[in-house]
Write an enzyme that holds these catalytic residues in place. Structure first.
Site, short mmCIF file in Angstrom:
data_model
loop_
_atom_site.label_atom_id
_atom_site.label_comp_id
_atom_site.label_asym_id
_atom_site.label_seq_id
_atom_site.Cartn_x
_atom_site.Cartn_y
_atom_site.Cartn_z
N SER A 154 0.85 -1.18 0.00
CA SER A 154 0.00 0.00 0.00
C SER A 154 0.89 1.24 0.00
O SER A 154 2.04 1.18 0.46
CB SER A 154 -0.89 0.00 1.24
N TYR A 167 -2.84 -0.79 10.39
CA TYR A 167 -2.71 -1.06 8.96
C TYR A 167 -1.37 -0.54 8.44
O TYR A 167 -0.66 -1.25 7.71
CB TYR A 167 -3.87 -0.39 8.22
#
Length: 266
Positions: A154, A167
């Site tokens: 990501s 995350y």
């Protein structure tokens, strides 16, 4: 003939979204694909159908067309991760490519994050990817063959994201895992790389897509002025899985429309 003829790929979390598109794209270049799902068997079956349809287009001789094979596994459970890889090898006789796509997030201010949510995110996003890679590497070393590991990371392996601390930690861990394993596994012909998406049109972003105010604010941070599509990610995964990328390892490729270098909190 496809770029991945006779290759076997495992794509975790491939019952929908980016994972589904990756599975189909790899099959379109000749790979047979293990489709992993946790809780969407109907999505996994749809992926299998599309994988085999794409494979049939690649190989007009149907008896040699790529196959889709569905296996259920929770990537947050190491025993299930190991079973997933073992079942893939048992069914196809080998495994060449691992795409660590399965991932999840939990939103909360840092001071409200629960241990249960922290464990859930880290177990799926980092621990599961680590031990799936380990199981593949053990197989490749035993069979003395090269292989490819591709992690769906990501932009948040680099970019802070308030209210998503766990995350971001998981994706930062994936970044370092990739760099470390590239050094450790290079001599065996095993490459490992990351594809780091920005904002992509997937089910995980349904609320965003239905909120014009938030969506427009996000688009203002993206120089290309659009969200990405799963196919934008799948094409990069195909490249990294193919012989075209044999000399690339330890690298993250960002597919974010320029978001990383232009992002700012509203």
């Amino acid at each position: 003939m496809g770029k991945l003829d006779n290759q076997i790929a495992l794509v975790t979390g491939s019952s929908q979204g980016i994972g589904q598109e990756i599975a189909i794209r790899l099959a379109s270049e000749g790979a047979s694909v293990v489709i992993d799902y946790r809780s969407h068997p109907e999505g996994a079956e749809e992926t299998r159908k599309q994988v085999e349809a794409a494979g049939a287009q690649c190989h007009l001789a149907k008896d040699h067309a790529p196959e889709g094979y569905v296996v259920q596994a929770d990537l947050g459970d190491v025993t299930q991760v190991r079973n997933l890889v073992a079942e893939s090898i048992k069914h196809f006789g080998k495994l060449d490519i691992l795409v660590n796509n399965a991932g999840m997030e939990r939103r909360a201010p840092f001071w409200e994050v629960t241990e249960a949510d922290y464990d859930m995110v880290l177990n799926v996003n980092l621990k599961g990817a680590f031990f799936a890679a380990q199981a593949l590497v053990q197989h490749l070393l035993e069979t003395k063959r090269p292989g490819k590991i591709i992690n769906i990371s990501s932009v948040h392996e680099e970019l802070p994201f308030p209210n998503f601390a766990s995350y971001c930690l998981s994706k930062g861990g994936i970044k370092m895992m990739t760099r470390d394993l590239a050094v450790e596994l290079g001599e065996y012909g095993i490459t490992i790389n990351n594809v780091a998406p920005g904002a992509i049109e997937t089910p995980i972003n349904t609320n965003l897509l239905n909120n014009p105010t938030e969506l427009n604010a996000l688009l203002g941070n993206i120089p290309l002025k659009r969200l990405g599509k799963p196919k934008d990610i799948a094409s990069l995964v195909l490249f990294l899985a193919s012989p075209d990328a044999d000399y690339i390892t330890g690298t993250t490729i960002f597919a974010d429309g320029g978001l990383l270098w232009n992002y700012h909190e509203q």
